[in-house]
Design a protein around this motif. Structure first.
Motif, PDB file in Angstrom:
ATOM      1  N   PHE A   1      75.160 -22.113  82.479  1.00 15.97           N
ATOM      2  CA  PHE A   1      74.702 -20.859  83.077  1.00 15.97           C
ATOM      3  C   PHE A   1      73.795 -21.122  84.269  1.00 15.97           C
ATOM      4  CE2 PHE A   1      75.891 -20.180  78.761  1.00 15.97           C
ATOM      5  CZ  PHE A   1      76.671 -19.040  78.831  1.00 15.97           C
ATOM      6  N   ASP A   2      74.240 -20.733  85.443  1.00 14.90           N
ATOM      7  CA  ASP A   2      73.437 -20.914  86.647  1.00 14.90           C
ATOM      8  C   ASP A   2      72.426 -19.774  86.716  1.00 14.90           C
ATOM      9  OD1 ASP A   2      75.148 -22.988  86.907  1.00 14.90           O
ATOM     10  OD2 ASP A   2      75.972 -22.408  88.852  1.00 14.90           O
ATOM     11  N   THR A   3      71.193 -20.120  86.398  1.00 13.67           N
ATOM     12  CA  THR A   3      70.143 -19.137  86.157  1.00 13.67           C
ATOM     13  C   THR A   3      69.240 -19.111  87.373  1.00 13.67           C
ATOM     14  OG1 THR A   3      70.365 -19.774  83.844  1.00 13.67           O
ATOM     15  CG2 THR A   3      68.446 -18.466  84.426  1.00 13.67           C
ATOM     16  N   GLU A   4      69.461 -18.147  88.266  1.00 16.73           N
ATOM     17  CA  GLU A   4      68.952 -18.327  89.628  1.00 16.73           C
ATOM     18  C   GLU A   4      68.326 -17.117  90.285  1.00 16.73           C
ATOM     19  OE1 GLU A   4      72.946 -19.558  90.754  1.00 16.73           O
ATOM     20  OE2 GLU A   4      73.075 -17.798  92.055  1.00 16.73           O
ATOM     21  N   ASP A   5      68.656 -15.907  89.877  1.00 15.91           N
ATOM     22  CA  ASP A   5      68.151 -14.740  90.616  1.00 15.91           C
ATOM     23  C   ASP A   5      66.669 -14.545  90.305  1.00 15.91           C
ATOM     24  OD1 ASP A   5      67.500 -12.321  91.710  1.00 15.91           O
ATOM     25  OD2 ASP A   5      69.264 -11.237  90.974  1.00 15.91           O
TER      26      ASP A   5
ATOM     27  N   TYR B   1      68.851 -28.222  85.532  1.00  8.03           N
ATOM     28  CA  TYR B   1      68.150 -27.904  86.774  1.00  8.03           C
ATOM     29  C   TYR B   1      69.132 -27.369  87.802  1.00  8.03           C
ATOM     30  CZ  TYR B   1      64.785 -28.674  90.594  1.00  8.03           C
ATOM     31  OH  TYR B   1      63.912 -28.523  91.653  1.00  8.03           O
ATOM     32  N   HIS B   2      68.676 -26.401  88.602  1.00  5.20           N
ATOM     33  CA  HIS B   2      69.573 -25.791  89.590  1.00  5.20           C
ATOM     34  C   HIS B   2      68.829 -25.627  90.921  1.00  5.20           C
ATOM     35  CE1 HIS B   2      73.124 -23.754  90.872  1.00  5.20           C
ATOM     36  NE2 HIS B   2      72.718 -22.520  90.702  1.00  5.20           N
ATOM     37  N   SER B   3      68.007 -26.629  91.247  1.00  3.32           N
ATOM     38  CA  SER B   3      67.229 -26.733  92.496  1.00  3.32           C
ATOM     39  C   SER B   3      65.952 -25.893  92.455  1.00  3.32           C
ATOM     40  CB  SER B   3      68.052 -26.385  93.746  1.00  3.32           C
ATOM     41  OG  SER B   3      68.045 -24.985  93.977  1.00  3.32           O
TER      42      SER B   3
ATOM     43  N   TRP C   1      64.708 -23.886  95.058  1.00  4.07           N
ATOM     44  CA  TRP C   1      64.771 -22.556  95.679  1.00  4.07           C
ATOM     45  C   TRP C   1      66.201 -22.057  95.901  1.00  4.07           C
ATOM     46  CZ3 TRP C   1      60.566 -19.525  96.309  1.00  4.07           C
ATOM     47  CH2 TRP C   1      59.303 -20.142  96.219  1.00  4.07           C
ATOM     48  N   HIS C   2      67.197 -22.804  95.480  1.00 10.26           N
ATOM     49  CA  HIS C   2      68.603 -22.395  95.587  1.00 10.26           C
ATOM     50  C   HIS C   2      69.029 -22.112  97.031  1.00 10.26           C
ATOM     51  CE1 HIS C   2      72.432 -20.504  94.521  1.00 10.26           C
ATOM     52  NE2 HIS C   2      72.286 -21.013  93.299  1.00 10.26           N
ATOM     53  N   SER C   3      69.056 -20.867  97.434  1.00  9.39           N
ATOM     54  CA  SER C   3      69.674 -20.502  98.719  1.00  9.39           C
ATOM     55  C   SER C   3      68.673 -20.332  99.854  1.00  9.39           C
ATOM     56  CB  SER C   3      70.446 -19.196  98.553  1.00  9.39           C
ATOM     57  OG  SER C   3      71.377 -19.325  97.513  1.00  9.39           O
TER      58      SER C   3
ATOM     59  N   PRO D   1      74.525 -28.287  91.581  1.00  7.49           N
ATOM     60  CA  PRO D   1      74.290 -27.917  92.982  1.00  7.49           C
ATOM     61  C   PRO D   1      74.393 -26.413  93.177  1.00  7.49           C
ATOM     62  CG  PRO D   1      76.466 -28.933  92.728  1.00  7.49           C
ATOM     63  CD  PRO D   1      75.785 -29.028  91.394  1.00  7.49           C
ATOM     64  N   PRO D   2      73.528 -25.828  94.015  1.00  5.99           N
ATOM     65  CA  PRO D   2      73.641 -24.394  94.313  1.00  5.99           C
ATOM     66  C   PRO D   2      74.821 -24.154  95.255  1.00  5.99           C
ATOM     67  CG  PRO D   2      71.460 -25.282  94.896  1.00  5.99           C
ATOM     68  CD  PRO D   2      72.370 -26.443  94.690  1.00  5.99           C
ATOM     69  N   GLY D   3      75.803 -23.405  94.818  1.00  9.96           N
ATOM     70  CA  GLY D   3      76.969 -23.121  95.657  1.00  9.96           C
ATOM     71  C   GLY D   3      77.569 -24.403  96.186  1.00  9.96           C
ATOM     72  N   LYS D   4      77.881 -24.428  97.499  1.00 10.13           N
ATOM     73  CA  LYS D   4      78.475 -25.633  98.081  1.00 10.13           C
ATOM     74  C   LYS D   4      77.382 -26.543  98.646  1.00 10.13           C
ATOM     75  CE  LYS D   4      82.224 -27.957  98.791  1.00 10.13           C
ATOM     76  NZ  LYS D   4      83.563 -27.690  99.256  1.00 10.13           N
TER      77      LYS D   4
ATOM     78  N   SER E   1      78.711 -18.961  83.829  1.00 11.87           N
ATOM     79  CA  SER E   1      78.406 -17.635  84.326  1.00 11.87           C
ATOM     80  C   SER E   1      77.060 -17.670  85.029  1.00 11.87           C
ATOM     81  CB  SER E   1      78.365 -16.624  83.174  1.00 11.87           C
ATOM     82  OG  SER E   1      78.297 -15.313  83.699  1.00 11.87           O
ATOM     83  N   HIS E   2      76.865 -16.712  85.913  1.00 10.35           N
ATOM     84  CA  HIS E   2      75.547 -16.467  86.488  1.00 10.35           C
ATOM     85  C   HIS E   2      75.000 -15.275  85.711  1.00 10.35           C
ATOM     86  CE1 HIS E   2      77.756 -18.496  89.738  1.00 10.35           C
ATOM     87  NE2 HIS E   2      76.593 -18.942  90.121  1.00 10.35           N
ATOM     88  N   PRO E   3      74.032 -15.491  84.818  1.00  9.04           N
ATOM     89  CA  PRO E   3      73.550 -14.372  84.000  1.00  9.04           C
ATOM     90  C   PRO E   3      73.192 -13.131  84.822  1.00  9.04           C
ATOM     91  CG  PRO E   3      72.627 -16.419  83.190  1.00  9.04           C
ATOM     92  CD  PRO E   3      73.376 -16.761  84.448  1.00  9.04           C
TER      93      PRO E   3
END
Ligand SMILES: [Zn+2]
Length: 469
Positions: A7-11, A66-68, A70-72, A117-120, A200-202
């Motif tokens: 689960f990419d937990t990012e928002d 871990y998903h970085s 700050w992501h984007s 990795p966040p997206g590409k 999924s992205h929750p």
């Protein structure tokens, strides 16, 4: 075949996304499934700031990745790595991410077991830096095995993501679409060693659009006070989404032939560990396979990257140079690819062993685990690329073994720029293309330097073998 839920937990901008996260954690727990929540550090910090102990507690029953940091938010990995070489790139990732990893570990109560990795947004330096910081798995990676089996690249384990629940939910009959996609994915997956990672992205259970596209698309980078939360889904839609995944999870649990597992467990089964030395017999097999075709080598019990094969061949000459006899044991190392392209050469000719051996001794000093290998070797004015060297040395070792003495002259063979596997890797998840591959990049962003570095690092690729139990 293995199965891991991720689960990419990012928002970190839309507060309602926290509730969706809680709902996912509870749903998995009801199904007795362990999920891995790949946390953006700022998301973890916001959970703490918003006093969402209920969410953090619900996630304790699951795994944390871990998903970085700050992501984007710009600059993203690929953007700044495009201005870097190797060592400075690795150092930059460490500088920008170490606080994030620390925060996730502290807030979630566990050290992250994998990185996503966040997206590409990725670069080979990220995988190397994460390994230095203690994270050895890159899930949802781009340089991956076609059959979804665990592979190694830049010294870490890479795994490919499978199917996105929110994309499937947009179809007419989501449950049926999910079942069909799963069946199709399973058919393309190695039946023994393949890993299917539904994800999924929750946040997308409650929001109508991705939070980051709204704020950071096409290179835009507004200050935090201008960040906008994502618009929410219409009434009842979120409930329908969870009803769909609830049913799908139930169906999936009834399917046979799947080992439900976690990233850490997978790393135990497919260890990254490497031998201290290899036997002459193994080196002879490597030489046989690489005299005409440069690639990683699979010797059944273990695999060797093309860079490791090069090292073993060089060290055979270094070990045998004094008495002219083939050494019985050859010390192993698995370097990374070169950090620049080798100069293009085409002329043939011969190498004199008296000139070659001292050059190999110097070359060998730069061959070490997880360090870039030299892009070329110069033997008395003749330049050889790593591929040229592999094929030339391999042919020489075979003749050495047959005749029982070190050959005095080696005919030069010219090899390709990259190991053969690059042709499969480039099609599997398009790892060397960035332009228009992620809406967060500016439309004209090319990432050409990252792509070039990623190609050269294919020298460090190999499929991983399951440890004997
Ligand atoms: Zn993400």
């Amino acid at each position: 075949m293995y199965l891991i839920w991720s689960f990419d937990t990012e928002d970190y901008i839309t507060p309602q996304a926290d509730d969706a996260l809680l709902e996912w954690a509870k749903l998995l727990t009801r199904h007795d499934v362990i999920g891995t929540f790949c946390m953006v550090a700022e998301k973890a910090r916001q959970l703490r700031a918003r006093n969402r102990d209920d969410v953090i507690d619900a996630l304790r029953l699951h795994r944390i990745a871990y998903h970085s940091n700050w992501h984007s938010r710009h600059p993203v990995y690929t953007e700044y790595l495009n201005e870097c070489g190797w060592d400075d790139g690795v150092a930059e990732v460490e500088k920008r991410e170490s606080d994030g990893i620390r925060d996730v570990a502290e807030i979630m109560g566990r050290f992250p077991c994998a990185d996503v990795p966040p997206g590409k947004s990725w670069g080979p330096q990220v995988i190397a830096a994460m390994k230095k910081m203690g994270i050895r798995i890159s899930a949802g990676a781009y340089v991956v095995d076609k059959g979804r089996a665990p592979a190694s690249y830049c010294g870490g384990m890479t795994l490919r993501y499978g199917m996105a629940m929110e994309d499937i939910f947009n179809q007419d009959d989501p449950l049926r679409a999910a079942q069909e996609l799963f069946t199709k994915t399973a058919e393309e997956t190695d039946s023994k060693h393949g890993v299917i990672i539904p994800f999924s992205h929750p946040c997308m259970a409650v929001t109508d659009r991705f939070w980051d596209g709204l704020n950071f698309a096409n290179g835009q980078n507004p200050p935090p006070e201008e960040w906008k939360p994502a618009p929410l889904r219409k009434a009842g839609e979120s409930e329908r989404f969870f009803a769909f995944v609830d049913e799908f999870l139930g169906w999936l649990k009834s399917q046979g032939g799947l080992e439900w597992t976690t990233y850490s467990r997978l790393l135990e089964k497919y260890p990254l560990g490497r031998p201290v030395a290899v036997t002459l017999d193994a080196v002879l097999k490597m030489a046989e396979q690489c005299r005409e075709r440069v690639d990683y080598v699979d010797l059944g019990v273990d695999t060797y990257t093309a860079a490791a094969v090069l090292t073993m061949l060089v060290r055979t000459y270094v070990g045998g140079r004094k008495d002219g006899k083939l050494p019985v044991q050859i010390p192993h190392a698995s370097p990374l690819g070169p950090i620049e392209d080798p100069p293009l050469q085409s002329e043939g000719g011969e190498l004199d062993i008296g000139e070659l051996l001292p050059a190999l001794v110097i070359y060998n000093e730069e061959l070490a685990n997880d360090r870039p290998m030299p892009a070329s070797i110069n033997v008395n004015g003749i330049t050889l690329s790593p591929s040229d060297l592999i094929m030339t040395l391999a042919e020489g070792i075979i003749s050495w073994a047959v005749r029982g003495r070190i050959p005095e002259r080696l005919p030069i063979k010219r090899g390709p720029m990259f190991p053969e596997i690059i042709n499969t890797l480039k099609d599997t998840r398009k790892p060397f293309v960035f332009n228009k591959e992620w809406p967060i990049f500016a439309d004209d962003f090319q990432g050409e330097n990252v792509a070039a570095m990623a190609r050269r690092m294919v020298w460090s690729y190999r499929p991983l073998k399951r440890a004997r139990e």
